[in-house]
Scaffold this motif. Structure first.
Motif, mmCIF file in Angstrom:
data_model
loop_
_atom_site.group_PDB
_atom_site.id
_atom_site.type_symbol
_atom_site.label_atom_id
_atom_site.label_comp_id
_atom_site.label_asym_id
_atom_site.label_seq_id
_atom_site.Cartn_x
_atom_site.Cartn_y
_atom_site.Cartn_z
ATOM 1 N N PHE A 43 43.291 40.838 40.495
ATOM 2 C CA PHE A 43 42.516 40.129 41.506
ATOM 3 C C PHE A 43 42.119 38.743 41.022
ATOM 4 C CE2 PHE A 43 42.156 44.383 43.016
ATOM 5 C CZ PHE A 43 42.045 44.256 44.373
ATOM 6 N N GLN A 44 42.100 37.809 41.958
ATOM 7 C CA GLN A 44 41.678 36.453 41.629
ATOM 8 C C GLN A 44 40.252 36.459 41.088
ATOM 9 O OE1 GLN A 44 42.173 33.827 44.957
ATOM 10 N NE2 GLN A 44 41.796 32.003 43.749
ATOM 11 N N ASP A 89 47.246 37.357 40.670
ATOM 12 C CA ASP A 89 46.582 36.292 41.430
ATOM 13 C C ASP A 89 45.838 35.389 40.446
ATOM 14 O OD1 ASP A 89 45.527 34.690 43.369
ATOM 15 O OD2 ASP A 89 44.803 36.329 44.625
ATOM 16 N N LYS A 106 47.885 40.454 49.143
ATOM 17 C CA LYS A 106 47.072 41.573 49.645
ATOM 18 C C LYS A 106 47.821 42.344 50.728
ATOM 19 C CE LYS A 106 42.504 40.058 48.404
ATOM 20 N NZ LYS A 106 41.301 39.353 48.839
ATOM 21 N N LYS A 122 48.012 32.394 49.860
ATOM 22 C CA LYS A 122 48.714 33.101 48.772
ATOM 23 C C LYS A 122 48.075 34.460 48.496
ATOM 24 C CE LYS A 122 47.769 29.756 45.898
ATOM 25 N NZ LYS A 122 46.933 28.901 46.729
ATOM 26 N N SER A 123 46.742 34.465 48.410
ATOM 27 C CA SER A 123 46.070 35.734 48.164
ATOM 28 C C SER A 123 46.276 36.700 49.320
ATOM 29 C CB SER A 123 44.575 35.515 47.935
ATOM 30 O OG SER A 123 44.369 34.669 46.832
#
Ligand SMILES: Nc1ncnc2c1ncn2[C@@H]1O[C@H](COP(=O)(O)OP(=O)(O)OP(=O)(O)O)[C@@H](O)[C@H]1O
Ligand SMILES: [Mg+2]
Lengths: 276, 258
Positions: free
Chosen positions: B103-104, B182, B64, B59-60
């Motif tokens: 960002f996560q 995220d 990205k 997913k990330s």
């Protein structure tokens, strides 16, 4: 017996595969060299295109100079002092004690000052750059810059490398001056000499231009320290462990490079007739 | 926190037909690890799509690729009709100025105060602002996440949840047209999590923003999602509304709703 036969089998295997495989360490070395070369190339292609991060460059100059000022100053002072005290007995033995200021100054300005300052610089600033960029990398701060309309290579790498290349020569000028001051005090512990006579002695034999090769080579020292620190930080692998390794590798590699550059520099200055 | 209790999801804003992100056939591998394998998804203007998927499913990596931090091996990603894989640096920056990215890992700049963190995207995207306007924008963004008092603190002094909210404020400060979240509510308590979800819905209603949201938090998913895309084995396995997927008989999808 088992272990022995297993060992030979392993060896035979290596020889059989010899023409096809490169040992992993060697492969790593070549790959790493290639990557550093590309990274350095990128510095030259990206560094001279706008947009110029002038403010960040000045800020880095200030931080880098400011952080290392006291440490460099103190070590330089001790260096000049100790060198003078230790060189006095042998010079006395040959009856050329009056040459002491010149001999100390010559070795400090041409070699010891630049190299020691650069090594301290690598330990203090290089490791700091490696750790800082490394932690920015693993916590995605570099990516965050990228999506915020900033070219992180220019903002982080170019500014730092330019700053280290500029600041190290300036620090060396300062450290050499302080070393000579230390030498003057060291001379006066056992002997007696006036300030004017001491420096008169030095510059009678040492042309002022002697500092130029030193400054040029320290520019390369500074460049190497900045480049290695940025490279290791920028490419540090995930995790906090990678950050520590980036800092450590920066010090080791850039210290080694300093001596390597020194070796090349002495050949060049010798060829150009700068050594005498 | 802003008053968001009046927002209801009874009548979600009707998404227009204008596509803001079009992902077609995107493939991405790291060595032998195939992460995305022909992923397709369209995001329309004013629409919230949640991407569901197991940890490590990519997913990330997907978002990205959208913002151009990773380059897909194959396929096309259009953002505002421009293919991000083919843009040069300046063109990409122009697209990025209109897209927010949370960002996560938060990715707050450790060496800067909260204020400098929020000002960074404004200054860097060449946005001309007086100091006063900049201050107002910073305070407004902080008010939105209920953290106005932290403006002069360093990120290290904040708790994990506060950092997440500061990161969210930084993402929203330029009023982006598309927001890629995220895991916006991971690590937050249920109350703050709800407030963040409400804020996301409010932004969508107020500014017609379109969002791609990655989340495991089913409360947040239920509250924010117009549609849910399920990412399995590098492909978009299903795309449907929350209720539609909840009623699904597919065992793979059922797992997410247990
Ligand atoms: N830069 C990278 N280099 C190599 N592999 C990567 C990289 N980034 C991600 N991966 C791999 O891609 C896969 C998907 O990672 P990703 O971060 O997208 O997972 P995710 O779906 O976001 O999981 P989570 O919910 O845990 O955040 C993982 O197997 C990961 O190891
Ligand atoms: Mg993720």
């Amino acid at each position: 017996m088992m272990a022995f036969s297993a060992g030979t089998a392993y060896k035979a295997d290596i020889y059989r595969n010899m023409p096809l495989t490169i040992p992993p360490k060697m492969k790593f070395f070549f790959e790493e060299t290639g990557h550093i070369a590309r990274f350095t190339g990128k510095f030259f292609t990206e560094g001279f295109k706008p947009r110029y991060e002038f403010q960040e460059f000045l800020r880095q100059c200030f931080l880098i100079g400011n952080k290392s000022l006291s440490l460099v100053g103190l070590t330089a002072f001790i260096l000049g002092l100790v060198l003078t005290i230790q060189l006095r007995p042998p010079l006395l033995r040959y009856g050329v004690e009056f040459e002491l200021p010149y001999i100390v100054a010559d070795s400090v300005i041409r070699e010891i000052g630049p190299v020691i300052t650069a090594l301290i610089f690598a330990g203090k600033i290089g490791s700091g750059i490696g750790a800082e960029l490394g932690s920015m990398k693993v916590t995605e701060q570099i990516d965050a810059m990228e999506v915020s309309g900033t070219n992180p290579f220019k903002y982080l790498v170019v500014t730092r490398v330019l700053a280290t290349s500029l600041m190290l020569p300036l620090l060396v000028i300062m450290s050499c001056s302080i070393s000579l001051l230390g030498a003057y005090i060291g001379y006066n512990i056992k002997g007696q000499i006036s300030f004017e006579l001491f420096f008169g002695q030095i510059f009678q034999w040492l042309p002022f231009s002697a500092i130029i090769p030193s400054l040029i080579k320290t520019l390369f020292f500074g460049f190497a320290v900045g480049m290695v620190g940025c490279y290791r930080g920028y490419h540090s692998t995930k995790g906090t462990e990678g950050v520590g390794r980036a800092a450590n590798a920066t010090v080791v590699i850039s210290s080694f490079l300093i001596f390597l550059i020194d070796l090349v520099a002495v050949q060049i200055t010798d060829l150009l007739g700068f050594t005498s | 926190m802003t008053d968001t209790t009046t927002i209801s999801r009874e009548s979600p804003p009707v998404a227009s037909q204008e596509t803001v992100i079009r992902i077609s056939g995107v493939k991405k591998s790291f060595g032998h690890n195939v992460v995305l394998d022909g992923f397709n998804l369209d995001l329309h203007k004013g629409e919230n799509i949640v991407v569901l998927g197991k940890s490590g499913s990519g997913k990330s990596v997907l978002i990205k690729c959208i913002i151009g931090l990773l380059r897909p091996d194959d396929g096309e990603i259009q953002v505002f009709g421009q293919n991000v894989t083919e843009l040069n640096h300046d063109e990409l920056d122009q697209v990025r100025a209109r897209v927010g990215f949370l960002f996560q890992s938060n990715a707050l700049y450790d060496s800067m105060t909260v204020r400098e963190n929020l000002e960074f995207p404004m200054r860097r995207h060449w946005i001309k602002l007086s100091q006063q306007e900049a201050n107002e924008m910073v305070m407004e963004a902080l008010d939105n996440v209920g953290l106005a008092h932290t403006v002069d603190m360093m990120p290290i002094e904040l708790s994990g949840g506060m950092r997440k909210r500061i990161a969210l404020a930084r993402t929203l400060i330029l009023k982006p047209e598309i927001i890629l979240y995220d895991e916006p509510t991971t690590g937050l308590d249920p109350i703050t999590g709800k407030e963040i979800s409400d804020l996301m819905v409010e932004l969508q209603a107020k500014y017609q923003t379109s969002s791609l949201i990655i989340s495991h938090d089913m409360k947040c998913v239920e509250r924010t999602a117009d549609k849910i895309a399920v990412l399995i084995e590098g492909k978009c396995h299903a795309l449907d509304s929350f209720d539609g997927l909840k009623a699904s008989a597919d065992p793979v999808i059922k797992q997410f709703f247990e």
